[in-house]
Design an enzyme around this catalytic site. Sequence first.
Site, PDB file in Angstrom:
ATOM      1  N   ASP A   1      98.159  89.357 -23.941  1.00 32.52           N
ATOM      2  CA  ASP A   1      97.416  89.062 -22.711  1.00 32.52           C
ATOM      3  C   ASP A   1      97.497  90.239 -21.748  1.00 32.52           C
ATOM      4  O   ASP A   1      98.546  90.485 -21.149  1.00 32.52           O
ATOM      5  CB  ASP A   1      97.993  87.812 -22.043  1.00 32.52           C
ATOM      6  CG  ASP A   1      97.541  86.539 -22.739  1.00 32.52           C
ATOM      7  OD1 ASP A   1      96.329  86.386 -22.938  1.00 32.52           O
ATOM      8  OD2 ASP A   1      98.406  85.722 -23.094  1.00 32.52           O
TER       9      ASP A   1
ATOM     10  N   GLY B   1      95.369  84.090 -16.135  1.00 31.31           N
ATOM     11  CA  GLY B   1      96.301  84.759 -15.224  1.00 31.31           C
ATOM     12  C   GLY B   1      97.758  84.380 -15.428  1.00 31.31           C
ATOM     13  O   GLY B   1      98.642  85.183 -15.161  1.00 31.31           O
ATOM     14  N   PHE B   2      97.994  83.173 -15.931  1.00 33.91           N
ATOM     15  CA  PHE B   2      99.388  82.720 -16.051  1.00 33.91           C
ATOM     16  C   PHE B   2      99.584  81.836 -17.272  1.00 33.91           C
ATOM     17  O   PHE B   2      98.668  81.098 -17.656  1.00 33.91           O
ATOM     18  CB  PHE B   2      99.799  81.934 -14.799  1.00 33.91           C
ATOM     19  CG  PHE B   2      99.643  82.733 -13.536  1.00 33.91           C
ATOM     20  CD1 PHE B   2     100.635  83.624 -13.132  1.00 33.91           C
ATOM     21  CD2 PHE B   2      98.483  82.630 -12.775  1.00 33.91           C
ATOM     22  CE1 PHE B   2     100.472  84.388 -11.980  1.00 33.91           C
ATOM     23  CE2 PHE B   2      98.314  83.391 -11.630  1.00 33.91           C
ATOM     24  CZ  PHE B   2      99.309  84.277 -11.234  1.00 33.91           C
ATOM     25  N   GLY B   3     100.770  81.919 -17.841  1.00 34.27           N
ATOM     26  CA  GLY B   3     101.149  80.997 -18.904  1.00 34.27           C
ATOM     27  C   GLY B   3     101.665  79.700 -18.289  1.00 34.27           C
ATOM     28  O   GLY B   3     101.836  79.602 -17.074  1.00 34.27           O
ATOM     29  N   GLY B   4     101.872  78.718 -19.122  1.00 29.63           N
ATOM     30  CA  GLY B   4     102.527  77.488 -18.686  1.00 29.63           C
ATOM     31  C   GLY B   4     101.691  76.553 -17.845  1.00 29.63           C
ATOM     32  O   GLY B   4     102.220  75.671 -17.182  1.00 29.63           O
TER      33      GLY B   4
ATOM     34  N   MET C   1      92.075  90.712 -19.743  1.00 31.79           N
ATOM     35  CA  MET C   1      91.729  90.107 -18.447  1.00 31.79           C
ATOM     36  C   MET C   1      91.814  91.251 -17.451  1.00 31.79           C
ATOM     37  O   MET C   1      92.757  91.347 -16.636  1.00 31.79           O
ATOM     38  CB  MET C   1      92.731  88.988 -18.112  1.00 31.79           C
ATOM     39  CG  MET C   1      92.528  87.747 -18.963  1.00 31.79           C
ATOM     40  SD  MET C   1      93.975  86.668 -18.986  1.00 31.79           S
ATOM     41  CE  MET C   1      94.896  87.399 -20.329  1.00 31.79           C
TER      42      MET C   1
ATOM     43  N   HIS D   1      98.973  87.439 -30.017  1.00 33.17           N
ATOM     44  CA  HIS D   1      98.047  87.456 -28.884  1.00 33.17           C
ATOM     45  C   HIS D   1      98.671  88.244 -27.734  1.00 33.17           C
ATOM     46  O   HIS D   1      99.781  87.941 -27.278  1.00 33.17           O
ATOM     47  CB  HIS D   1      97.775  86.006 -28.464  1.00 33.17           C
ATOM     48  CG  HIS D   1      96.722  85.822 -27.429  1.00 33.17           C
ATOM     49  ND1 HIS D   1      95.368  85.786 -27.729  1.00 33.17           N
ATOM     50  CD2 HIS D   1      96.815  85.652 -26.094  1.00 33.17           C
ATOM     51  CE1 HIS D   1      94.681  85.583 -26.609  1.00 33.17           C
ATOM     52  NE2 HIS D   1      95.532  85.508 -25.600  1.00 33.17           N
TER      53      HIS D   1
ATOM     54  N   GLY E   1     101.539  80.098 -25.782  1.00 33.76           N
ATOM     55  CA  GLY E   1     102.617  80.884 -25.208  1.00 33.76           C
ATOM     56  C   GLY E   1     103.866  80.054 -25.025  1.00 33.76           C
ATOM     57  O   GLY E   1     104.817  80.135 -25.803  1.00 33.76           O
ATOM     58  N   SER E   2     103.853  79.189 -23.996  1.00 31.34           N
ATOM     59  CA  SER E   2     105.074  78.468 -23.640  1.00 31.34           C
ATOM     60  C   SER E   2     105.523  77.465 -24.701  1.00 31.34           C
ATOM     61  O   SER E   2     106.726  77.251 -24.863  1.00 31.34           O
ATOM     62  CB  SER E   2     104.908  77.793 -22.279  1.00 31.34           C
ATOM     63  OG  SER E   2     103.665  77.172 -22.178  1.00 31.34           O
TER      64      SER E   2
ATOM     65  N   SER F   1     101.287  83.829 -27.855  1.00 33.42           N
ATOM     66  CA  SER F   1     101.018  84.770 -26.769  1.00 33.42           C
ATOM     67  C   SER F   1     102.330  85.345 -26.265  1.00 33.42           C
ATOM     68  O   SER F   1     103.191  84.613 -25.766  1.00 33.42           O
ATOM     69  CB  SER F   1     100.306  84.056 -25.616  1.00 33.42           C
ATOM     70  OG  SER F   1     100.435  84.845 -24.445  1.00 33.42           O
TER      71      SER F   1
ATOM     72  N   HIS G   1      93.639  90.194 -25.617  1.00 30.15           N
ATOM     73  CA  HIS G   1      92.811  89.439 -24.672  1.00 30.15           C
ATOM     74  C   HIS G   1      92.805  90.202 -23.350  1.00 30.15           C
ATOM     75  O   HIS G   1      93.780  90.195 -22.621  1.00 30.15           O
ATOM     76  CB  HIS G   1      93.422  88.026 -24.533  1.00 30.15           C
ATOM     77  CG  HIS G   1      92.778  87.184 -23.482  1.00 30.15           C
ATOM     78  ND1 HIS G   1      93.323  85.984 -23.052  1.00 30.15           N
ATOM     79  CD2 HIS G   1      91.629  87.337 -22.775  1.00 30.15           C
ATOM     80  CE1 HIS G   1      92.545  85.461 -22.129  1.00 30.15           C
ATOM     81  NE2 HIS G   1      91.523  86.258 -21.929  1.00 30.15           N
TER      82      HIS G   1
ATOM     83  N   ASP H   1      92.578  78.894 -25.650  1.00 32.78           N
ATOM     84  CA  ASP H   1      93.728  79.557 -25.024  1.00 32.78           C
ATOM     85  C   ASP H   1      94.119  78.844 -23.723  1.00 32.78           C
ATOM     86  O   ASP H   1      93.333  78.799 -22.779  1.00 32.78           O
ATOM     87  CB  ASP H   1      93.326  81.013 -24.728  1.00 32.78           C
ATOM     88  CG  ASP H   1      94.467  81.855 -24.193  1.00 32.78           C
ATOM     89  OD1 ASP H   1      95.573  81.344 -24.012  1.00 32.78           O
ATOM     90  OD2 ASP H   1      94.216  83.063 -23.970  1.00 32.78           O
ATOM     91  N   GLY H   2      95.343  78.300 -23.712  1.00 33.24           N
ATOM     92  CA  GLY H   2      95.889  77.747 -22.476  1.00 33.24           C
ATOM     93  C   GLY H   2      96.283  76.288 -22.571  1.00 33.24           C
ATOM     94  O   GLY H   2      95.443  75.441 -22.878  1.00 33.24           O
TER      95      GLY H   2
ATOM     96  N   MET I   1      96.621  91.817 -18.345  1.00 29.58           N
ATOM     97  CA  MET I   1      96.226  91.422 -16.980  1.00 29.58           C
ATOM     98  C   MET I   1      96.389  92.607 -16.039  1.00 29.58           C
ATOM     99  O   MET I   1      97.375  93.341 -16.148  1.00 29.58           O
ATOM    100  CB  MET I   1      97.097  90.263 -16.507  1.00 29.58           C
ATOM    101  CG  MET I   1      97.057  89.064 -17.445  1.00 29.58           C
ATOM    102  SD  MET I   1      98.041  87.709 -16.789  1.00 29.58           S
ATOM    103  CE  MET I   1      97.885  86.525 -18.137  1.00 29.58           C
TER     104      MET I   1
ATOM    105  N   MET J   1      88.714  79.569 -22.624  1.00 29.52           N
ATOM    106  CA  MET J   1      89.893  79.388 -21.773  1.00 29.52           C
ATOM    107  C   MET J   1      89.992  77.916 -21.388  1.00 29.52           C
ATOM    108  O   MET J   1      89.049  77.355 -20.819  1.00 29.52           O
ATOM    109  CB  MET J   1      89.777  80.221 -20.488  1.00 29.52           C
ATOM    110  CG  MET J   1      89.875  81.732 -20.651  1.00 29.52           C
ATOM    111  SD  MET J   1      91.325  82.303 -21.535  1.00 29.52           S
ATOM    112  CE  MET J   1      92.653  81.738 -20.464  1.00 29.52           C
TER     113      MET J   1
HETATM  114  C1  DX5 Z   1      96.459  82.848 -19.705  1.00 34.36           C
HETATM  115  C2  DX5 Z   1      96.651  83.516 -21.053  1.00 34.36           C
HETATM  116  C3  DX5 Z   1      97.203  82.647 -22.143  1.00 34.36           C
HETATM  117  C4  DX5 Z   1      98.552  82.108 -21.881  1.00 34.36           C
HETATM  118  C5  DX5 Z   1      98.778  80.899 -22.730  1.00 34.36           C
HETATM  119  O1  DX5 Z   1      95.759  83.699 -18.869  1.00 34.36           O
HETATM  120  O2  DX5 Z   1      95.408  84.017 -21.510  1.00 34.36           O
HETATM  121  O3  DX5 Z   1      97.189  83.344 -23.383  1.00 34.36           O
HETATM  122  O4  DX5 Z   1      99.569  83.016 -22.128  1.00 34.36           O
HETATM  123  O5  DX5 Z   1     100.024  80.389 -22.403  1.00 34.36           O
HETATM  124  P1  DX5 Z   1     100.355  78.839 -22.482  1.00 34.36           P
HETATM  125  O6  DX5 Z   1     100.318  78.452 -23.918  1.00 34.36           O
HETATM  126  O7  DX5 Z   1     101.711  78.766 -21.883  1.00 34.36           O
HETATM  127  O8  DX5 Z   1      99.311  78.112 -21.682  1.00 34.36           O
HETATM  128 ZN    ZN Z   2      95.189  84.854 -23.614  1.00 35.36          ZN
END
Ligand code: DX5
Ligand code: ZN
Length: 219
Positions: free
Chosen positions: A36, A143-146, A69, A34, A198-199, A9, A67, A176-177, A38, A138
């Site tokens: 994201d 909304g957020f990574g990490g 959102m 991927h 992502g992270s 991501s 994706h 995802d997540g 938002m 999900m």
């Molecule tokens: C969250 C995103 C994810 C996110 C995953 O809303 O849809 O794709 O970036 O990031 P990690 O792997 O850091 O949870």
């Molecule tokens: Zn995503």
Amino acid sequence: MVNYKIAPSILSADFSKLGEEVDAVVRAGADMIHIDVMDNHYVPNLTFGPMVCKSIRPITTLPLDVHLMAAPVDRLAQDFAKAGANIITFHPEATDHVDRTIQIIQDSGCKAGIVINPATSIGCLDWVLDKISVVLIMSVNPGFGGQEFIQGSYRKIKRVRKVIQESGREISLQVDGGINAENIKAIAKAGADSFVSGSAIFGASDYHRAIANLKQQLL
Ligand code: DX5
Ligand code: ZN
């Protein structure tokens, strides 16, 4: 033998050099990219529009997995299709007419998928399984990574895998997540075939090693 896929991501990439970051994960063994999207309305964060997708498109031939959102979905989905997306997933809560949105995505030449939030029931899948190509579960709130992987997701992944099997259709089950090298094996065992990360990838100093490490757990 399941054909597992890793989807980095770009939410966790360094935006000051996004093109290089995409190229780096492609060379490091990513199976798709991927994106994201938002909108600071459906989710409390703001990221990429179709122009960013368009600028990434020439960098790779890998599928661009968008994706959404964002609300409303339909116009935006068409714009992302024009910008080179291959897969477009959306949240059923974000559109008034889920069936119509699926149709619009497919008419735009993309694969369509439904995203299930942590507290969303999987019942809505019953009436779309004959059409969609992806179910994205999900495992964090969007909304957020990490964020940390929500443990209750395992039960949902297992159920959705069963529902997909019963449908007899080839539908990818993406999660995802909060995915990392410690939990990816258990997530695959529960029934996932595609893993957004992502992270765990962009947070690593060596992307190749990070992706290899994730894939290693799936052997
Ligand atoms: C969250 C995103 C994810 C996110 C995953 O809303 O849809 O794709 O970036 O990031 P990690 O792997 O850091 O949870
Ligand atoms: Zn995503």
